[in-house]
Scaffold this active site. Structure first.
Site, mmCIF file in Angstrom:
data_model
loop_
_atom_site.group_PDB
_atom_site.id
_atom_site.type_symbol
_atom_site.label_atom_id
_atom_site.label_comp_id
_atom_site.label_asym_id
_atom_site.label_seq_id
_atom_site.Cartn_x
_atom_site.Cartn_y
_atom_site.Cartn_z
ATOM 1 N N LEU A 48 0.856 -1.192 0.000
ATOM 2 C CA LEU A 48 0.000 0.000 0.000
ATOM 3 C C LEU A 48 0.886 1.234 0.000
ATOM 4 O O LEU A 48 1.545 1.526 0.994
ATOM 5 C CB LEU A 48 -0.899 0.006 1.245
ATOM 6 C CG LEU A 48 -1.708 -1.268 1.508
ATOM 7 C CD1 LEU A 48 -2.553 -1.109 2.770
ATOM 8 C CD2 LEU A 48 -2.588 -1.609 0.307
ATOM 9 N N GLY A 49 0.965 1.921 -1.124
ATOM 10 C CA GLY A 49 1.820 3.095 -1.253
ATOM 11 C C GLY A 49 3.083 2.736 -2.001
ATOM 12 O O GLY A 49 3.717 1.707 -1.725
ATOM 13 N N LYS B 232 4.791 5.574 11.895
ATOM 14 C CA LYS B 232 4.861 5.944 13.321
ATOM 15 C C LYS B 232 3.720 6.855 13.734
ATOM 16 O O LYS B 232 3.268 6.810 14.884
ATOM 17 C CB LYS B 232 6.198 6.590 13.662
ATOM 18 C CG LYS B 232 6.538 7.849 12.895
ATOM 19 C CD LYS B 232 7.556 7.571 11.839
ATOM 20 C CE LYS B 232 7.751 8.727 10.905
ATOM 21 N NZ LYS B 232 8.879 8.521 10.000
ATOM 22 N N VAL C 9 10.542 3.305 13.834
ATOM 23 C CA VAL C 9 11.448 4.032 14.736
ATOM 24 C C VAL C 9 12.885 3.763 14.314
ATOM 25 O O VAL C 9 13.311 2.606 14.219
ATOM 26 C CB VAL C 9 11.268 3.605 16.205
ATOM 27 C CG1 VAL C 9 12.185 4.423 17.108
ATOM 28 C CG2 VAL C 9 9.820 3.754 16.644
ATOM 29 N N GLY D 179 14.357 3.954 11.525
ATOM 30 C CA GLY D 179 14.492 3.345 10.205
ATOM 31 C C GLY D 179 15.170 1.989 10.192
ATOM 32 O O GLY D 179 14.645 1.006 10.701
ATOM 33 N N GLY E 271 17.337 17.288 0.228
ATOM 34 C CA GLY E 271 16.300 16.255 0.300
ATOM 35 C C GLY E 271 16.197 15.580 1.663
ATOM 36 O O GLY E 271 15.444 14.641 1.838
ATOM 37 N N GLU F 64 11.742 17.588 4.371
ATOM 38 C CA GLU F 64 10.665 17.630 3.389
ATOM 39 C C GLU F 64 10.307 19.083 3.071
ATOM 40 O O GLU F 64 10.693 19.993 3.802
ATOM 41 C CB GLU F 64 9.441 16.926 3.968
ATOM 42 C CG GLU F 64 9.829 15.643 4.614
ATOM 43 C CD GLU F 64 8.871 14.526 4.347
ATOM 44 O OE1 GLU F 64 7.832 14.784 3.743
ATOM 45 O OE2 GLU F 64 9.188 13.414 4.745
ATOM 46 N N LYS G 289 7.695 8.557 17.737
ATOM 47 C CA LYS G 289 8.680 7.475 17.920
ATOM 48 C C LYS G 289 8.930 7.229 19.409
ATOM 49 O O LYS G 289 9.092 6.072 19.835
ATOM 50 C CB LYS G 289 9.980 7.833 17.193
ATOM 51 C CG LYS G 289 9.837 7.824 15.672
ATOM 52 C CD LYS G 289 11.042 8.457 14.988
ATOM 53 C CE LYS G 289 10.945 8.385 13.469
ATOM 54 N NZ LYS G 289 11.969 9.186 12.774
HETATM 55 N N1 LIG Z 1 11.077 8.160 4.022
HETATM 56 C C1 LIG Z 1 11.702 7.698 5.103
HETATM 57 O O1 LIG Z 1 12.914 7.813 5.223
HETATM 58 C C2 LIG Z 1 10.934 7.020 6.175
HETATM 59 C C3 LIG Z 1 9.571 6.871 6.092
HETATM 60 N N2 LIG Z 1 8.885 6.221 7.076
HETATM 61 C C4 LIG Z 1 7.460 6.048 6.985
HETATM 62 O O2 LIG Z 1 7.170 5.264 5.825
HETATM 63 C C5 LIG Z 1 5.918 5.637 5.306
HETATM 64 C C6 LIG Z 1 6.085 6.013 3.832
HETATM 65 O O3 LIG Z 1 6.976 7.101 3.767
HETATM 66 P P1 LIG Z 1 7.555 7.628 2.363
HETATM 67 O O4 LIG Z 1 7.729 6.513 1.426
HETATM 68 O O5 LIG Z 1 8.698 8.482 2.707
HETATM 69 O O6 LIG Z 1 6.352 8.557 1.902
HETATM 70 P P2 LIG Z 1 5.969 9.010 0.408
HETATM 71 O O7 LIG Z 1 5.124 10.208 0.544
HETATM 72 O O8 LIG Z 1 7.184 9.066 -0.452
HETATM 73 O O9 LIG Z 1 5.100 7.774 -0.087
HETATM 74 C C7 LIG Z 1 3.787 7.553 0.282
HETATM 75 C C8 LIG Z 1 3.060 7.119 -0.962
HETATM 76 O O10 LIG Z 1 1.784 6.638 -0.594
HETATM 77 C C9 LIG Z 1 0.847 7.133 -1.530
HETATM 78 N N3 LIG Z 1 -0.461 7.175 -0.915
HETATM 79 C C10 LIG Z 1 -0.876 7.965 0.087
HETATM 80 N N4 LIG Z 1 -2.165 7.732 0.344
HETATM 81 C C11 LIG Z 1 -2.571 6.778 -0.502
HETATM 82 C C12 LIG Z 1 -3.794 6.121 -0.723
HETATM 83 N N5 LIG Z 1 -4.875 6.439 -0.017
HETATM 84 N N6 LIG Z 1 -3.849 5.177 -1.671
HETATM 85 C C13 LIG Z 1 -2.761 4.861 -2.406
HETATM 86 N N7 LIG Z 1 -1.572 5.454 -2.247
HETATM 87 C C14 LIG Z 1 -1.487 6.398 -1.298
HETATM 88 C C15 LIG Z 1 1.364 8.505 -1.907
HETATM 89 O O11 LIG Z 1 0.822 8.907 -3.144
HETATM 90 C C16 LIG Z 1 2.855 8.245 -1.963
HETATM 91 O O12 LIG Z 1 3.289 7.858 -3.231
HETATM 92 C C17 LIG Z 1 5.405 6.760 6.177
HETATM 93 O O13 LIG Z 1 4.564 6.243 7.172
HETATM 94 C C18 LIG Z 1 6.680 7.315 6.800
HETATM 95 O O14 LIG Z 1 6.462 7.932 8.031
HETATM 96 C C19 LIG Z 1 9.527 5.656 8.154
HETATM 97 C C20 LIG Z 1 10.888 5.758 8.277
HETATM 98 C C21 LIG Z 1 11.685 6.489 7.327
HETATM 99 N N1 LIG Z 2 11.619 12.468 8.744
HETATM 100 C C1 LIG Z 2 12.235 11.401 9.441
HETATM 101 C C2 LIG Z 2 12.304 10.203 8.533
HETATM 102 C C3 LIG Z 2 12.060 8.947 9.190
HETATM 103 O O1 LIG Z 2 11.361 8.653 10.095
HETATM 104 C C4 LIG Z 2 13.644 11.791 9.883
HETATM 105 O O2 LIG Z 2 14.104 12.867 9.496
HETATM 106 O O3 LIG Z 2 14.257 11.041 10.641
HETATM 107 NA NA NA Z 3 14.183 0.486 13.302
#
Ligand SMILES: NC(=O)C1=CN([C@@H]2O[C@H](COP(=O)(O)OP(=O)(O)OC[C@H]3O[C@@H](n4cnc5c(N)ncnc54)[C@H](O)[C@@H]3O)[C@@H](O)[C@H]2O)C=CC1
Ligand SMILES: N[C@@H](CC=O)C(=O)O
Ligand code: NA
Length: 433
Positions: free
Chosen positions: A14-15, A109, A136, A138, A191, A194, A209
Site C-alpha cells: 500500500l503506497g 509511526k 522508529v 528506520g 532532500g 521535506e 517514535k
Molecule cells: N522516508 C523515510 O525515510 C521514512 C519513512 N517512514 C514512513 O514510511 C511511510 C512512507 O513514507 P515515504 O515513502 O517516505 O512517503 P511518500 O510520501 O514518499 O510515499 C507515500 C506514498 O503513498 C501514496 N499514498 C498515500 N495515500 C494513498 C492512498 N490512499 N492510496 C494509495 N496510495 C497512497 C502517496 O501517493 C505516496 O506515493 C510513512 O509512514 C513514513 O512515516 C519511516 C521511516 C523512514
Molecule cells: N523524517 C524522518 C524520517 C524517518 O522517520 C527523519 O528525518 O528522521
Molecule cells: Na528500526
C-alpha cells in the site's frame, strides 16, 4: 539442503513512494533469495497507488500490478505492507487486512503513536503479526531487540536521536556556526528535510517514535499525546556557541524513563557533553542508548531514514511474518501488562543550562544564586560571559544540578521578576553530564 517450497504467499503493498518503491524493487529483483529465506515465494499481487499514470521507474513494478482499489487488494493478501503514511485510510486498511487474516507490516509511526492499541488488539485477536521495525530509527534493528532480545530484562531508560532531519540541522549548526534557517534551507535542498518540515523540526516525528519506544520498553501504553514535545525552531547560533563553551553539543533527544511512580517520555533539544556517545552522532544518522537492569548500557546506531535503509527494516519484518505463515506461530503481540501511569513533565528531573543578561552591579551573583536556592535548585557552575559596558549588562551562564521541571519553571519565573535580571535569554535541558 534446500527445504521444499510452500505455496506462494500473496503480498500487497500500500503506497509506492520513497520507501514503497524500494521495497517493491527488492521484492521484484531478489525474489529467489527472499523465497529461499522464507520457504515460500513472496508474490507481489498488487501495489495500491493514488495515480495509475505516474511513472515509477524506481519501483520496478509492472504497470498491471498498480491499482487504486486498496480495499480489494488487501482482501486478497496473506501479507500487507503499508507505506502510505498518515492515519486514514492506512488505519482502516490495516484493520481490514488483519480482519481477513493477513499479517501486516508498517513504517507508520504517526498511526502507531496515535492508534497503536487498536491495531495491536485486532492483530492479537486474529492471531496475526503486526510489525513495525521501520517506524522508529528506520534501518536500525531496535524494536525487535526491545520486543524479543530484551524480553527477559528490564529497560529503565531510553535516550535517543530518532530524527535524522533535525540531527542533520543541529550537527551542521554545530560545525559551521550557521543559523537554523540557513541550515534548514540546505537540508531541504539536499532532500533530508521535506518541503513541509514541520513534523521534524517541531519534534512531532520524534514524539510519535518516543511513544512507540516507551510502550515497548516499559510494557505499557504510551501514545503520542502522552509525550512532552519541544522542537528545535527556537535553537539559535548563540545556544550552539554556549553549548560548545561548556563542552556540549545540542541534540534533539527522545527520552523515556521508568521511575518508581510511572513513565515519563519527552522530546526536546538537549545539551549533551561531547564525551557522550550520542554527541558523536553526525549528519542524518540516528542512535538510541538503552539502560537496562541486566544488560547494562546498549547503543544502537545507523541510518534512521531513506528509501533503502527503511526498506531493509520493512523487508526484515515481511520475511519474518512470511516465515510464520509458512511454519506457524507468530511474533510477539502487545505487551502492555505493566499499565503504568504517565508522569507529567513537571516531575521530570534533569539539569539545566540558563543564559541570563543581568545588571553588571555588585551583589548580583549572590542575588541570582538566591533565586535558585529559594526553589531548591542547586547550581553546578556559574560563569560570567561578556560585559557590555554600553548598556551595563553582563551575561551569566549557569548549569544546575538535577531538578524537577516544576522547580526550574518557578526559578525562571523568579529570575524574570528579579530587578537585577534584564532577560532570561535561554533555558535548555542538559543530559548525560
Ligand atoms: N522516508 C523515510 O525515510 C521514512 C519513512 N517512514 C514512513 O514510511 C511511510 C512512507 O513514507 P515515504 O515513502 O517516505 O512517503 P511518500 O510520501 O514518499 O510515499 C507515500 C506514498 O503513498 C501514496 N499514498 C498515500 N495515500 C494513498 C492512498 N490512499 N492510496 C494509495 N496510495 C497512497 C502517496 O501517493 C505516496 O506515493 C510513512 O509512514 C513514513 O512515516 C519511516 C521511516 C523512514
Ligand atoms: N523524517 C524522518 C524520517 C524517518 O522517520 C527523519 O528525518 O528522521
Ligand atoms: Na528500526
Amino acid at each position: 539442503m534446500a527445504k521444499d517450497m510452500a505455496e506462494p504467499l500473496k503480498v500487497a503493498l500500500l503506497g509506492c513512494g520513497v520507501v514503497g518503491s524500494a521495497v517493491a524493487r527488492r521484492l521484484v529483483d531478489d525474489a529467489s533469495d527472499l523465497a529461499a529465506r522464507v520457504g515460500a515465494p513472496l508474490e507481489l499481487i498488487g501495489v495500491a497507488v493514488r495515480d495509475l499514470d505516474k511513472p515509477r521507474p524506481a519501483s520496478g513494478v509492472p504497470q498491471d500490478l498498480l491499482t487504486t482499489d486498496a480495499e480489494a487488494l488487501v482482501a486478497k493478501a496473506d501479507l500487507v505492507v503499508e507505506l502510505m503514511g498518515g492515519i486514514e485510510p492506512a488505519r482502516s486498511l490495516l484493520l481490514r487486512a488483519i480482519d481477513h487474516g493477513a499479517s501486516v507490516v508498517t513504517a507508520n509511526k504517526a498511526l502507531l503513536g496515535a492508534d497503536g492499541p487498536q491495531l495491536y488488539e485486532a492483530a492479537d485477536a486474529r492471531g496475526v503479526d503486526l510489525s513495525f521495525e521501520a517506524s522508529v530509527a528506520g534501518a536500525i534493528p531496535l524494536l525487535r531487540p526491545l520486543r524479543e532480545s530484551l524480553a527477559g530484562d528490564s529497560v529503565q531508560r531510553v535516550m535517543g536521536i530518532v530524527n535524522g532531519t533535525t540531527n542533520f540541522i543541529l550537527d551542521k549548526m554545530d560545525r559551521t556556526g550557521a543559523a537554523l534557517a540557513d541550515v534548514l534551507a540546505e537540508a531541504q535542498q539536499l532532500g533530508y528535510a521535506e518541503a513541509d518540515p514541520t513534523a521534524d523540526v517541531e519534534g512531532h516525528d520524534a514524539q510519535a517514535k518516543a511513544a512507540i519506544l516507551a510502550s515497548l520498553a516499559f510494557h505499557t501504553r504510551v501514545s503520542t499525546g502522552d509525550v512532552h514535545c519541544e522542537g528545535i525552531m527556537g535553537i539559535t547560533a548563540d545556544d550552539i556557541r554556549d553549548a560548545r563553551k561548556i563542552g556540549c553539543t545540542v541534540k534533539l533527544l527522545a527520552i523515556c524513563e521508568r521511575t518508581a511512580d510511572g513513565v515519563s517520555a519527552r522530546v526536546h533539544p538537549t545539551l549533551v557533553p561531547r564525551s557522550h556517545p550520542l554527541a558523536s552522532v553526525r549528519e542524518a544518522f540516528n542512535a538510541v542508548f538503552l539502560e537496562t537492569e541486566l544488560a547494562g548500557e546498549l547503543m544502537f546506531y545507523g541510518q534512521g531514514a531513506g528509501a533503502q535503509p527503511t526498506a531493509s527494516a520493512v523487508l526484515g519484518d515481511l520475511v519474518q511474518a512470511a516465515r510464520h505463515k509458512v511454519d506457524g506461530g507468530r511474533g510477539p503481540g502487545e505487551s502492555a501488562y505493566a499499565a503504568l501511569p504517565i508522569l507529567p513533565i513537571d516531575q521530570a528531573r534533569t539539569s539545566y543550562f540558563i543564559r541570563l543578561d543581568v545588571l553588571d552591579q555588585p551583589g548580583v551573583l549572590a542575588r541570582v544564586a538566591n533565586v535558585f536556592g529559594n526553589q531548591g535548585v542547586s547550581i553546578e557552575s556559574m560563569r560570567q560571559g561578556v560585559v557590555r559596558s554600553e548598556d551595563g549588562l553582563a551575561m551569566l551562564q549557569i548549569v544546575t544540578h538535577q531538578a524537577t521541571d516544576a522547580a526550574l519553571a518557578r526559578t525562571v519565573e523568579g529570575l524574570q521578576a528579579a530587578d537585577d535580571v534584564h532577560e532570561v535569554a535561554s533555558v535548555l535541558r542538559v543530559e548525560g553530564m
